[in-house]
Design a protein around this motif. Structure first.
Motif, short mmCIF file in Angstrom:
data_model
loop_
_atom_site.label_atom_id
_atom_site.label_comp_id
_atom_site.label_asym_id
_atom_site.label_seq_id
_atom_site.Cartn_x
_atom_site.Cartn_y
_atom_site.Cartn_z
N LEU A 5 -7.65 -6.26 -5.89
CA LEU A 5 -7.74 -4.82 -6.09
C LEU A 5 -7.84 -4.51 -7.58
O LEU A 5 -7.13 -5.13 -8.39
N PRO A 56 0.85 -1.19 0.00
CA PRO A 56 0.00 0.00 0.00
C PRO A 56 0.89 1.25 0.00
O PRO A 56 1.96 1.25 0.60
N ASN A 80 -6.35 4.82 -0.38
CA ASN A 80 -6.54 3.69 -1.30
C ASN A 80 -5.62 3.77 -2.52
O ASN A 80 -6.07 3.95 -3.66
N TYR A 81 -4.33 3.61 -2.25
CA TYR A 81 -3.32 3.56 -3.30
C TYR A 81 -2.45 2.32 -3.10
O TYR A 81 -2.19 1.92 -1.96
N PHE A 82 -2.03 1.72 -4.20
CA PHE A 82 -1.20 0.52 -4.12
C PHE A 82 -0.12 0.62 -5.20
O PHE A 82 -0.38 1.10 -6.30
N ILE A 122 -6.83 2.63 -6.14
CA ILE A 122 -7.76 1.51 -6.06
C ILE A 122 -9.18 2.03 -6.34
O ILE A 122 -9.67 2.92 -5.64
N CYS A 169 -7.24 -1.36 -10.06
CA CYS A 169 -6.54 -0.08 -9.95
C CYS A 169 -6.49 0.66 -11.27
O CYS A 169 -6.35 0.06 -12.34
#
Length: 202
Positions: free
Chosen positions: A129, A50, A55-57, A150, A131
């Motif tokens: 996920l 992460p 909500n970022y990956f 995400i 994205c």
């Protein structure tokens, strides 16, 4: 190398990458992308995490790989977190391409279509996920950081943390897969609560 005292620190030579001189724990995920001719590709990644608490990956890739090229073109990708029982499927996603530039090993891997983006993911994965590409940061040596936002997330029901269920019981019932770089994997089943200091805030 001679036997050394367990407390002795060795100074590693930085003329070469250090990461294969010792073991480290990492997640093991499968990144799904759409190919230029309309098919799909799946590839394992362990330099993945992460990006902050929102909500970022992101994960590390190289411009030489099809994963990078597909994401740069299509602007989307999926991330599947396989279970320990899916380790063979995970290995198959790393198989080389044949003379016709196809990865035939993918034909035996069960997949499902993504719901929000154009892509596929590993069926029965622990977590999935979907994205949209946020940015690519190049020049970490020959590697790049691919960061995605995400836009959809799917979790096995029994993996959902609930106030009335002990976290240990969740992991005991649905163990997690970890990659011990370089070249080993482990099943995480037994866990303990971390001893946070009183007043700790993230």
């Amino acid at each position: 190398m001679s036997q050394s005292n367990p407390q002795e620190l060795l100074h590693l030579d930085l003329e070469h990458p250090i990461w294969e001189r010792f073991f480290s724990v990492a997640p093991l995920v499968i990144v799904g992308t759409k190919e230029a001719e309309g098919g799909y590709d799946l590839a394992p990644k362990h330099l993945a995490m992460p990006l902050g608490w929102d909500n970022y990956f992101g994960f590390i890739c190289t411009p030489r790989h099809r994963t990078y090229q597909n994401i740069q073109r299509e602007q989307v990708f999926t991330v599947s977190f396989p279970t320990p029982e899916q380790i063979i499927y995970t290995s198959l996603t790393a198989a080389p391409r044949c003379d016709n530039d196809q990865k035939l090993s993918l034909e035996v891997i069960p997949v499902e279509k993504a719901l929000r983006i154009e892509g596929i993911f590993l069926k029965d994965a622990y977590l999935v996920l979907e994205c949209e590409l946020d940015r690519i940061i190049d020049h970490f040596g020959e590697n790049s950081l691919i960061a995605g936002k995400i836009v959809a997330a799917h979790l096995q029901k029994q993996a959902l943390r609930e106030p009335d269920i002990d976290d240990h019981d969740i992991i005991d019932q649905l163990p997690l897969l970890a990659y011990l770089s370089p070249g080993r994997f482990a099943t995480i089943k037994h866990t303990q609560g971390f001893p946070f200091h009183q007043g700790f805030k993230r």
